[in-house]
Write a protein that holds these residues in place. Structure first.
Motif, PDB file in Angstrom:
ATOM      1  N   GLU A  31       2.156  62.583  66.196  1.00 54.62           N
ATOM      2  CA  GLU A  31       1.452  63.129  64.942  1.00 54.62           C
ATOM      3  C   GLU A  31       2.919  64.093  64.470  1.00 54.62           C
ATOM      4  O   GLU A  31       3.511  64.912  65.187  1.00 54.62           O
ATOM      5  N   ASP A  32       2.799  64.262  63.146  1.00 49.08           N
ATOM      6  CA  ASP A  32       3.881  65.212  62.616  1.00 49.08           C
ATOM      7  C   ASP A  32       3.097  66.340  62.568  1.00 49.08           C
ATOM      8  O   ASP A  32       1.813  66.359  62.007  1.00 49.08           O
ATOM      9  N   VAL A  33       3.495  67.503  62.484  1.00 48.65           N
ATOM     10  CA  VAL A  33       3.101  68.726  62.116  1.00 48.65           C
ATOM     11  C   VAL A  33       3.763  69.819  61.649  1.00 48.65           C
ATOM     12  O   VAL A  33       4.959  69.977  61.907  1.00 48.65           O
ATOM     13  N   THR A  34       3.188  70.741  60.602  1.00 48.56           N
ATOM     14  CA  THR A  34       3.711  71.616  59.927  1.00 48.56           C
ATOM     15  C   THR A  34       3.324  73.036  60.226  1.00 48.56           C
ATOM     16  O   THR A  34       1.835  72.972  60.149  1.00 48.56           O
ATOM     17  N   TRP A  40      13.216  72.687  59.083  1.00 47.11           N
ATOM     18  CA  TRP A  40      12.475  74.026  58.524  1.00 47.11           C
ATOM     19  C   TRP A  40      12.813  74.083  56.849  1.00 47.11           C
ATOM     20  O   TRP A  40      13.696  73.553  56.608  1.00 47.11           O
ATOM     21  N   ASN A  41      11.662  74.415  56.262  1.00 52.76           N
ATOM     22  CA  ASN A  41      11.862  74.230  54.813  1.00 52.76           C
ATOM     23  C   ASN A  41      11.655  75.835  54.266  1.00 52.76           C
ATOM     24  O   ASN A  41      10.632  76.510  54.458  1.00 52.76           O
ATOM     25  N   PHE A  42      12.597  76.432  53.640  1.00 51.08           N
ATOM     26  CA  PHE A  42      12.896  77.792  53.461  1.00 51.08           C
ATOM     27  C   PHE A  42      12.692  77.655  51.678  1.00 51.08           C
ATOM     28  O   PHE A  42      13.688  77.170  50.994  1.00 51.08           O
ATOM     29  N   GLN A  43      11.634  78.368  51.355  1.00 48.74           N
ATOM     30  CA  GLN A  43      11.355  78.483  49.700  1.00 48.74           C
ATOM     31  C   GLN A  43      11.342  79.997  49.488  1.00 48.74           C
ATOM     32  O   GLN A  43      10.267  80.566  49.574  1.00 48.74           O
ATOM     33  N   LYS A  44      12.200  80.426  48.687  1.00 47.08           N
ATOM     34  CA  LYS A  44      12.321  81.779  48.518  1.00 47.08           C
ATOM     35  C   LYS A  44      11.192  82.037  47.207  1.00 47.08           C
ATOM     36  O   LYS A  44      10.519  83.158  47.186  1.00 47.08           O
ATOM     37  N   SER A  45      11.094  81.272  46.551  1.00 46.82           N
ATOM     38  CA  SER A  45      10.099  81.334  45.248  1.00 46.82           C
ATOM     39  C   SER A  45       8.588  81.414  45.788  1.00 46.82           C
ATOM     40  O   SER A  45       7.975  81.981  45.001  1.00 46.82           O
ATOM     41  N   THR A  46       8.392  80.978  46.832  1.00 42.58           N
ATOM     42  CA  THR A  46       6.953  80.966  47.539  1.00 42.58           C
ATOM     43  C   THR A  46       6.978  82.009  48.697  1.00 42.58           C
ATOM     44  O   THR A  46       5.962  82.270  49.354  1.00 42.58           O
ATOM     45  N   SER A  47       8.229  82.462  48.911  1.00 50.08           N
ATOM     46  CA  SER A  47       8.317  83.308  50.264  1.00 50.08           C
ATOM     47  C   SER A  47       7.700  82.667  51.432  1.00 50.08           C
ATOM     48  O   SER A  47       7.037  83.114  52.093  1.00 50.08           O
ATOM     49  N   SER A  48       8.151  81.383  51.788  1.00 50.33           N
ATOM     50  CA  SER A  48       7.632  80.683  52.781  1.00 50.33           C
ATOM     51  C   SER A  48       8.823  80.229  53.671  1.00 50.33           C
ATOM     52  O   SER A  48       9.999  79.790  52.968  1.00 50.33           O
ATOM     53  N   PHE A  49       8.502  80.099  54.905  1.00 55.05           N
ATOM     54  CA  PHE A  49       9.718  79.568  55.740  1.00 55.05           C
ATOM     55  C   PHE A  49       8.769  78.484  56.989  1.00 55.05           C
ATOM     56  O   PHE A  49       8.696  79.017  57.929  1.00 55.05           O
ATOM     57  N   ASN A  50       8.791  77.445  56.217  1.00 52.96           N
ATOM     58  CA  ASN A  50       7.593  76.391  57.005  1.00 52.96           C
ATOM     59  C   ASN A  50       8.465  75.825  58.085  1.00 52.96           C
ATOM     60  O   ASN A  50       9.544  75.140  58.066  1.00 52.96           O
ATOM     61  N   PHE A  51       7.850  75.296  59.240  1.00 46.69           N
ATOM     62  CA  PHE A  51       8.264  74.613  60.410  1.00 46.69           C
ATOM     63  C   PHE A  51       7.583  73.302  60.707  1.00 46.69           C
ATOM     64  O   PHE A  51       6.526  73.354  60.784  1.00 46.69           O
TER      65      PHE A  51
END
Lengths: 114, 119
Positions: free
Chosen positions: B17-20, B66-77
């Motif tokens: 499975e994919d997991v974030t 990795w997804n880095f989004q400054k607009s939402t202050s998130s850095f998801n893996f």
């Protein structure tokens, strides 16, 4: 092999005793750090040292002491003043990559105070 | 003040499975660095990625992205096609530029997410 050595892996002490945790690195890194990890929590910085004979308190320095007499070594003493010393302790060292700093971690020492 | 929040305490999925894993940060600085570390059962932290605040490009390394989004202050893996060997505790961490002092860097860690991949 280059790396960070922490010994021992497991350490048991009686309440009221001071205990010293060892951290040695042969990476020729200038900076070294001590972190504490409690179950279900992230790492918290205890002390760090930029260079030999200099060190600074981190966020939770009370009840701990350090020394930095050699570049390779950064021992941490958990004193009897530390109210809740049972935890997992991680040592790290770092190199400046000219824009950012990467920290390398040792295997950790799990301290249990009985 | 700087803060890192990993709201997912534990995640359990079946292999393949994919997991974030989510990471949200707070900082007052315009220059900062974000990190992900993996902590396997042995306890040692393994560096996975470093990203500075001026580089919002997503990054892919094998099954990891990795997804880095400054607009939402998130850095998801995200781990794609998860494997049992991915089971570990994963930490997101933040360092602000002003916390880099004479070659030393103060990292602020999230609480960690324990990921279990079941066969």
């Amino acid at each position: 092999d280059g790396g960070i050595t922490q010994s021992p892996k497991y350490l048991f002490r009686k309440e009221g005793q001071n205990v010293t945790l060892s951290c040695e690195q042969n990476l020729n890194h200038d900076a070294m750090y001590w972190y504490r990890q409690d179950p279900g929590q992230g790492l918290r910085l205890i002390y760090y040292s930029q260079i030999v004979n200099d060190f600074q308190k981190g966020d939770i320095a009370e009840g701990y002491s350090v020394s930095r007499e050699k570049k390779e070594s950064f021992p941490l003493t958990v004193t009897s003043a530390q109210k809740n010393p049972t935890a997992f302790y991680l040592c790290a060292s770092s190199i400046d990559l000219g824009g950012s700093i990467e920290q390398f971690f040792g295997p950790g020492t799990r301290l249990t105070v009985l | 003040a700087q803060k890192v929040t990993q709201a997912q305490t534990e995640i359990s999925v079946v292999e393949k499975e994919d997991v974030t894993l989510d990471c949200v940060y707070e900082t007052r600085d315009t220059t900062y660095y974000l990190f992900w570390y993996k902590q396997p059962p042995s306890g040692e932290l393994v560096f996975l990625i470093r990203r500075n605040s001026f580089d919002e490009q997503n990054e892919i390394s094998g099954r990891y992205s990795w997804n880095f989004q400054k607009s939402t202050s998130s850095f998801n893996f995200t781990i794609t096609a998860s494997q049992v060997v991915d089971s570990a505790v994963y930490f997101c961490a933040l360092s602000e530029d002003f916390l880099v002092i004479q070659g030393a860097q103060k990292l602020v860690f999230g609480q960690g997410t324990r990921l279990t991949i079941n066969p």
